[in-house]
Design a protein around this motif. Structure first.
Motif, PDB file in Angstrom:
ATOM      1  N   HIS A 169      -9.350  -9.424  -6.015  1.00  0.00           N
ATOM      2  CA  HIS A 169      -8.665 -10.125  -7.099  1.00  0.00           C
ATOM      3  C   HIS A 169      -8.604 -11.609  -6.762  1.00  0.00           C
ATOM      4  N   ARG A 170      -8.843 -12.445  -7.766  1.00  0.00           N
ATOM      5  CA  ARG A 170      -8.829 -13.889  -7.593  1.00  0.00           C
ATOM      6  C   ARG A 170      -7.387 -14.402  -7.584  1.00  0.00           C
ATOM      7  N   THR A 171      -7.081 -15.271  -6.621  1.00  0.00           N
ATOM      8  CA  THR A 171      -5.742 -15.853  -6.500  1.00  0.00           C
ATOM      9  C   THR A 171      -5.673 -17.182  -7.241  1.00  0.00           C
ATOM     10  N   LEU A 172      -4.513 -17.827  -7.195  1.00  0.00           N
ATOM     11  CA  LEU A 172      -4.354 -19.126  -7.846  1.00  0.00           C
ATOM     12  C   LEU A 172      -5.156 -20.225  -7.162  1.00  0.00           C
ATOM     13  N   SER A 173      -5.608 -19.992  -5.922  1.00  0.00           N
ATOM     14  CA  SER A 173      -6.430 -20.975  -5.214  1.00  0.00           C
ATOM     15  C   SER A 173      -7.910 -20.620  -5.264  1.00  0.00           C
ATOM     16  N   ASP A 174      -8.286 -19.673  -6.127  1.00  0.00           N
ATOM     17  CA  ASP A 174      -9.670 -19.194  -6.265  1.00  0.00           C
ATOM     18  C   ASP A 174     -10.144 -18.414  -5.047  1.00  0.00           C
ATOM     19  N   HIS A 175      -9.248 -18.125  -4.138  1.00  0.00           N
ATOM     20  CA  HIS A 175      -9.576 -17.245  -3.021  1.00  0.00           C
ATOM     21  C   HIS A 175      -9.420 -15.794  -3.489  1.00  0.00           C
ATOM     22  N   ARG A 176     -10.278 -14.917  -3.010  1.00  0.00           N
ATOM     23  CA  ARG A 176     -10.252 -13.516  -3.438  1.00  0.00           C
ATOM     24  C   ARG A 176      -9.569 -12.660  -2.377  1.00  0.00           C
ATOM     25  N   LEU A 177      -8.616 -11.848  -2.856  1.00  0.00           N
ATOM     26  CA  LEU A 177      -7.902 -10.917  -1.988  1.00  0.00           C
ATOM     27  C   LEU A 177      -8.443  -9.511  -2.187  1.00  0.00           C
ATOM     28  N   HIS A 178      -8.590  -8.813  -1.069  1.00  0.00           N
ATOM     29  CA  HIS A 178      -9.099  -7.440  -1.092  1.00  0.00           C
ATOM     30  C   HIS A 178      -7.921  -6.473  -1.068  1.00  0.00           C
ATOM     31  N   LEU A 179      -7.655  -5.808  -2.188  1.00  0.00           N
ATOM     32  CA  LEU A 179      -6.580  -4.831  -2.286  1.00  0.00           C
ATOM     33  C   LEU A 179      -7.164  -3.440  -2.062  1.00  0.00           C
ATOM     34  N   ALA A 180      -6.570  -2.687  -1.159  1.00  0.00           N
ATOM     35  CA  ALA A 180      -7.102  -1.360  -0.814  1.00  0.00           C
ATOM     36  C   ALA A 180      -5.962  -0.418  -0.499  1.00  0.00           C
ATOM     37  N   SER A 181      -6.280   0.893  -0.531  1.00  0.00           N
ATOM     38  CA  SER A 181      -5.331   1.960  -0.174  1.00  0.00           C
ATOM     39  C   SER A 181      -5.964   2.829   0.896  1.00  0.00           C
ATOM     40  N   LYS A 182      -5.262   3.023   1.994  1.00  0.00           N
ATOM     41  CA  LYS A 182      -5.768   3.844   3.088  1.00  0.00           C
ATOM     42  C   LYS A 182      -5.491   5.321   2.806  1.00  0.00           C
ATOM     43  N   PRO A 183      -6.256   6.207   3.463  1.00  0.00           N
ATOM     44  CA  PRO A 183      -5.996   7.649   3.265  1.00  0.00           C
ATOM     45  C   PRO A 183      -4.580   8.066   3.658  1.00  0.00           C
ATOM     46  N   SER A 184      -3.989   7.312   4.583  1.00  0.00           N
ATOM     47  CA  SER A 184      -2.617   7.642   4.992  1.00  0.00           C
ATOM     48  C   SER A 184      -1.587   7.263   3.946  1.00  0.00           C
TER      49      SER A 184
END
Length: 479
Positions: free
Chosen positions: A139-154
């Motif tokens: 997802h793109r942030t307000l600074s145009d940096h992209r964050l990786h959002l994920a969910s672990k099996p745990s």
């Protein structure tokens, strides 16, 4: 004392005051600032996610937002759409962060890096825990940096390398705050930090070889090989052409046509820092508009020279009179006396004056030197009434240029005495009457006494003659 707990270096007041200020003024501001999108934006009120952040237990992040001057940008973001804030816990910012990196973020000249870092923790959309993406998405942030959002099996959720510790910690109609375990550092900010650190590392390279200087031309007879990053072999005064400006002569050194240092960029960087810091606009105006010192200082730095600028604040510059600035070349001469051809920081100067008492630093205004001494736990420059204290230390330090804020304008003592002599009105002093000693009165009275005695003897002599004449007459008459 923690650096994060220090008072705001950008002139922003404390967090609770800003929260109250935001409660009363943001609704009025949002109506005018977002008039172009008034149909889709609502007024920011006390229930806003921005107000909740400033008043939350994420105090370290809230203080950083204030120091980074991001309130207006966040107002615009909240007015236009919902936001999601990933807030690092206080321990991650206060104790787990590298001290050098923390110092880098809080320096005024690195304001843009701090803003990029903080804006990289904010998404321009609302993602609550029940809307967390099941697939790995960026997802793109307000600074145009992209964050990786994920969910672990745990079942644990992550944002890049940071784990979500408190999901949906703060919920508001216009946004949500998730607590994360660590700070997320974008690559661009890390590269800026590495670049600054490498520049500081190469700024202390010693020169090699023993060049021979022609005393007539002050030029090298046989240029010796100088490694990149080494200071120039000629003194800075030999690189300055005579005249009222710092027009550098084509002195050989580590710069020359290659220019291992980008002096113009560094000078522009420190002038922008002065403007962002606040209170030094007059100094920046003199360097850029009234004189050509900014360009010429950049050339000197490109040649490998280092400079320390003692920058008077606006209040001190306002005390300069018209007579002091009206003479040709006066602004340049004043600035020359505030530039030291050495690299000094607040710590190095204070340690020096504590150890040696009084220290005289060379300036670019030959042959005048500026005196420094320890006073009231700080560094005091100058003499008498034209002295100044180190007021804002280390406004800008990059290994080549150091800017130290002072609370007065320094004037050479010889020039101060000359100016005082010209302005002091001449007062005619009556010459005192000469004192007469005891011998004077002795001879004075002796003179008059002898004169009276002579007069008395003359009278007696005349009386005697008269008596003799009378006696002779009487004697002849009887006969």
């Amino acid at each position: 004392m923690s650096t994060m707990d220090s008072s705001s270096i950008y002139g922003v007041s404390h967090r609770h005051f800003l929260t109250l200020f935001l409660l009363f003024l943001l609704p009025l501001h949002s109506h005018s600032a977002f008039s172009h999108n008034s149909s889709s934006s609502s007024q920011i009120n006390s229930n806003s996610i921005l107000v909740a952040l400033l008043d939350s237990h994420y105090t370290e992040l809230a203080e950083l937002v204030e120091k980074a001057l991001l309130l207006q940008k966040l107002e615009e973001a909240v007015g236009n759409h919902n936001i999601t804030i990933f807030a690092p816990r206080n321990q991650a910012l206060e104790r787990d962060l590298d001290p050098e990196f923390k110092r880098f973020l809080l320096e005024p000249r690195n304001l843009r890096s701090l803003q990029t870092l903080l804006m990289s923790h904010i998404l321009p959309t609302r993602i609550a825990s029940h809307h967390w993406p099941s697939d790995d998405l960026r997802h793109r942030t307000l600074s145009d940096h992209r964050l990786h959002l994920a969910s672990k099996p745990s079942g644990h959720r992550t944002v890049d390398s940071a784990e979500i510790l408190r999901a949906d910690d703060v919920l508001r109609p216009d946004g949500v705050i998730h607590g994360i375990e660590r700070l997320i550092v974008p690559r661009s900010v890390q590269e800026d930090f590495n670049r600054r650190r490498n520049l500081a590392a190469i700024s202390a390279v010693l020169p090699e070889g023993a060049p021979e200087v022609d005393p007539r031309t002050h030029r090298l007879k046989k240029p010796a090989p100088v490694p990149a990053g080494a200071p120039p072999v000629l003194p800075i005064y030999d690189a300055m052409a005579p005249g009222p400006s710092l027009a550098p002569a084509p002195a050989p050194g580590p710069g020359g046509p290659k220019h291992h240092f980008n002096g113009e960029r560094q000078v522009k960087d420190f002038i922008h820092t002065l403007l962002h810091y606040g209170g030094y606009n007059e100094m920046a105006d003199i360097l850029v508009n009234l004189t050509s010192l900014a360009t010429e200082m950049g050339r000197l730095v490109s040649e490998g020279y280092v400079l320390t600028v003692l920058a008077p604040n606006d209040e001190a510059m306002a005390k300069l009179t018209t007579d002091q600035l009206s003479e040709p070349g006066a602004p340049e001469q004043i600035m020359y006396y505030h530039i030291i051809p050495e690299y000094q920081t607040e710590e190095s100067m204070y340690n020096t004056v504590r150890r040696f008492g009084k220290v005289s630093y060379d300036t670019l205004r030959l042959p005048h030197k500026v005196l420094a001494q320890e006073s009231d736990g700080s560094v005091k420059f100058g003499h008498g009434d034209s002295s100044a204290y180190l007021f804002d230390p280390d406004i800008y330090t990059d290994g080549r240029i150091s800017v130290q804020g002072i609370d007065g304008v320094l004037i050479p003592p010889e020039e101060e005495e000359e100016r005082t002599r010209r302005t002091t009105p001449l007062v005619k002093v009556a010459a005192p009457k000469p004192r007469r000693g005891i011998l004077y009165y002795y001879y004075y009275y002796c003179f008059w006494f002898s004169l009276l005695a002579s007069f008395y003897l003359c009278i007696n002599y005349l009386l005697c003659l008269l008596l003799l004449l009378v006696r002779d007459r009487l004697y002849l008459g009887f006969r």
